[in-house]
Scaffold this motif. Structure first.
Motif, PDB file in Angstrom:
ATOM      1  N   SER A 192      32.384  40.866  44.413  1.00  0.00           N
ATOM      2  CA  SER A 192      33.249  39.910  44.014  1.00  0.00           C
ATOM      3  C   SER A 192      33.266  39.989  42.458  1.00  0.00           C
ATOM      4  O   SER A 192      32.287  40.056  41.873  1.00  0.00           O
ATOM      5  N   TYR A 193      34.575  39.901  41.744  1.00  0.00           N
ATOM      6  CA  TYR A 193      34.797  40.058  40.507  1.00  0.00           C
ATOM      7  C   TYR A 193      35.557  38.852  40.130  1.00  0.00           C
ATOM      8  O   TYR A 193      36.431  38.604  40.944  1.00  0.00           O
ATOM      9  N   VAL A 194      35.541  38.280  38.901  1.00  0.00           N
ATOM     10  CA  VAL A 194      36.164  37.385  38.443  1.00  0.00           C
ATOM     11  C   VAL A 194      36.749  37.883  36.997  1.00  0.00           C
ATOM     12  O   VAL A 194      36.260  38.495  36.036  1.00  0.00           O
ATOM     13  N   VAL A 195      38.046  37.574  36.677  1.00  0.00           N
ATOM     14  CA  VAL A 195      38.866  38.171  35.625  1.00  0.00           C
ATOM     15  C   VAL A 195      38.532  36.906  34.634  1.00  0.00           C
ATOM     16  O   VAL A 195      38.987  35.636  34.895  1.00  0.00           O
ATOM     17  N   LEU A 196      38.347  37.081  33.360  1.00  0.00           N
ATOM     18  CA  LEU A 196      38.096  36.322  32.292  1.00  0.00           C
ATOM     19  C   LEU A 196      39.253  36.210  31.454  1.00  0.00           C
ATOM     20  O   LEU A 196      39.518  35.076  31.119  1.00  0.00           O
TER      21      LEU A 196
END
Length: 99
Positions: free
Chosen positions: A45-49
Motif C-alpha cells: 500500500s502507498y500513500v500520496v504525500l
C-alpha cells in the motif's frame, strides 16, 4: 561567477526548490492531514504525500500502525491504474534502526 557556472548555479537552485519544496511541504502536511490519496501495487500500500504537476510524491504505508517510511518516490499519475481518497487519520514516520 559568469557564463556557464552562473547559469548552472541558477538552474541548480531552481531545480532544488522545485523538487524539495513540494517534498518538505508534503511531509509536513502529512502530519496534519487525515485524508490521503492511496493506491496499491502488488501487495504493498502507498500513500500520496503531495502532487507536483502530473506526478505523485508517494511512500509505502503500514496501514495498521499508520506509519510511513522515510523513502519517497515520484510516479506519473497516469501510471497508477487505480487510486482512491481515504480517511486514514494522522500518520507518522516508522522507526528504523538508523533513527
Amino acid at each position: 561567477m559568469t557564463g556557464f557556472l552562473s547559469d548552472f548555479n541558477v538552474t541548480f537552485k531552481s531545480s532544488f526548490y522545485i523538487v524539495f519544496f513540494p517534498f518538505g511541504l508534503g511531509v509536513n502536511v502529512s502530519y496534519m492531514k487525515e485524508n490521503f490519496i492511496t493506491f496499491e501495487e502488488g501487495n504493498k500500500s502507498y500513500v500520496v504525500l503531495t502532487i507536483y504537476k502530473d506526478q505523485f510524491l508517494y511512500t509505502p504505508i503500514d496501514r495498521e500502525a499508520k506509519k510511513i517510511e522515510k523513502t519517497f518516490n515520484l510516479i506519473d499519475i497516469k501510471s497508477v491504474e487505480s487510486f482512491s481518497n481515504e480517511s486514514i487519520g494522522s500518520i507518522g514516520f516508522r522507526k528504523t534502526s538508523h533513527n
